[in-house]
Design an enzyme around this catalytic site. Structure first.
Site, short mmCIF file in Angstrom:
data_model
loop_
_atom_site.label_atom_id
_atom_site.label_comp_id
_atom_site.label_asym_id
_atom_site.label_seq_id
_atom_site.Cartn_x
_atom_site.Cartn_y
_atom_site.Cartn_z
N TYR A 49 9.71 -4.60 -2.87
CA TYR A 49 9.19 -5.22 -4.15
C TYR A 49 10.27 -4.81 -4.97
O TYR A 49 10.55 -3.79 -5.60
CB TYR A 49 8.03 -4.41 -4.28
CG TYR A 49 6.89 -4.83 -3.66
CD1 TYR A 49 6.16 -6.07 -3.76
CD2 TYR A 49 6.09 -3.80 -2.74
CE1 TYR A 49 5.19 -6.41 -2.99
CE2 TYR A 49 5.06 -4.09 -2.14
CZ TYR A 49 4.58 -5.61 -2.29
OH TYR A 49 3.62 -5.62 -1.63
N ASN A 155 -5.56 -5.89 -1.42
CA ASN A 155 -5.64 -7.32 -1.12
C ASN A 155 -5.25 -7.50 0.61
O ASN A 155 -5.01 -8.56 0.93
CB ASN A 155 -5.04 -8.38 -1.96
CG ASN A 155 -3.52 -7.99 -2.10
OD1 ASN A 155 -3.24 -7.28 -1.41
ND2 ASN A 155 -3.05 -8.82 -3.05
N GLU A 169 12.97 -10.92 3.50
CA GLU A 169 12.16 -9.96 3.94
C GLU A 169 12.08 -9.91 5.69
O GLU A 169 12.10 -8.79 6.08
CB GLU A 169 10.67 -10.24 3.34
CG GLU A 169 10.45 -10.17 2.03
CD GLU A 169 9.29 -10.61 1.47
OE1 GLU A 169 8.85 -10.32 0.12
OE2 GLU A 169 8.11 -11.30 2.23
O1 CDP Z 1 1.10 -10.45 -2.93
P1 CDP Z 1 1.24 -11.84 -3.61
O2 CDP Z 1 2.58 -12.41 -3.45
O3 CDP Z 1 -0.07 -12.78 -3.44
O4 CDP Z 1 1.20 -11.35 -5.02
P2 CDP Z 1 2.44 -10.77 -6.04
O5 CDP Z 1 2.37 -11.55 -7.54
O6 CDP Z 1 3.70 -10.93 -5.46
O7 CDP Z 1 2.22 -9.22 -6.17
C1 CDP Z 1 2.56 -8.36 -5.35
C2 CDP Z 1 1.48 -7.37 -5.28
O8 CDP Z 1 1.26 -6.63 -6.28
C3 CDP Z 1 0.06 -8.01 -4.87
O9 CDP Z 1 -0.32 -8.28 -3.45
C4 CDP Z 1 -0.95 -6.91 -5.34
O10 CDP Z 1 -0.95 -6.06 -4.35
C5 CDP Z 1 -0.14 -6.17 -6.70
N1 CDP Z 1 -0.54 -6.77 -7.71
C6 CDP Z 1 -1.64 -5.83 -8.32
O11 CDP Z 1 -2.05 -4.95 -7.90
N2 CDP Z 1 -2.10 -6.35 -9.75
C7 CDP Z 1 -1.39 -7.47 -10.09
N3 CDP Z 1 -2.26 -7.87 -11.48
C8 CDP Z 1 -0.58 -8.37 -9.63
C9 CDP Z 1 -0.21 -7.90 -8.39
#
Ligand code: CDP
Ligand code: MG
Length: 182
Positions: A49, A155, A169
């Site tokens: 990340y 999630n 990645e």
């Molecule tokens: O995992 P994904 O690509 O769907 O989402 P992302 O926008 O790349 O965000 C990475 C991760 O950050 C998410 O899978 C969540 O675990 C976390 N996240 C969160 O906890 N709260 C948010 N509002 C947005 C992301």
């Protein structure tokens, strides 16, 4: 053939969902070309990340969108309404969460693998993820609850968001010789 990176996060491993998650991708006709269970160190999760303003902004905007939807005040909850700052706050929580227990890292290969995996995984926020998707079927978590408990949204799974992210990645988590590619 495209490759994509998938990780069952500590919540998914803890709940014993690894087998069923793998089954979803196999059912769709994707091919497993790399897999390992491991406890990633902080450095690896920070590289995964990245501290990149673009990424931080997108994550922060996503969070702000949910707050708007629920009429919640971001300043009251997180001390700021700046998307990059919020993204940074989410990233710190993620580092702590992803290093909290074993994860299962995988590489899947297939036609449009990145897009197909994202479709099967479902929307980032489990509350909004459609039934039939991994996040929609196995979780009800939401940012308001996560925020109240001072943690990221649980999630279950990570999947690369696009081809560029996938390439980065796969290289970050696997050595070439760990992959059984065609
Ligand atoms: O995992 P994904 O690509 O769907 O989402 P992302 O926008 O790349 O965000 C990475 C991760 O950050 C998410 O899978 C969540 O675990 C976390 N996240 C969160 O906890 N709260 C948010 N509002 C947005 C992301
Ligand atoms: Mg993402």
């Amino acid at each position: 053939m495209e490759k994509t990176f998938v990780m069952v996060k500590p919540d998914g491993v803890r709940r014993g969902l690894v087998g069923r998650i793998i089954g979803r991708f196999e059912d769709a006709g994707l091919r497993l070309v790399g897999i390992k269970i491991m406890r990633p160190d902080e450095g690896l999760v920070r590289r995964h990340y990245p501290d990149d303003p673009g990424w931080l902004r997108i994550v922060g905007e996503k969070t702000l969108g949910t707050y708007r939807e629920y009429g919640m005040d971001p300043v009251e909850r997180m001390g700021t309404d700046d998307p990059v700052e919020i993204g940074r706050w989410v990233r710190e929580g993620l580092v702590e969460f992803i290093t909290s227990g074993p994860v299962v890292a995988m590489v899947w290969e297939g036609n449009h693998a990145v897009e197909v995996v994202r479709k099967l995984v479902g929307s980032t926020i489990p509350l909004f993820a459609q039934p039939g998707t991994i996040r929609g079927d196995f979780s009800v978590d939401s940012p308001d609850l996560a925020n109240r408990e001072g943690r990221p949204v649980y999630n279950l799974i990570h999947a690369s968001g696009d081809a560029e992210e996938a390439e980065r990645e796969v290289k970050l988590w696997f050595r070439d010789e760990e992959l059984c590619t065609s």
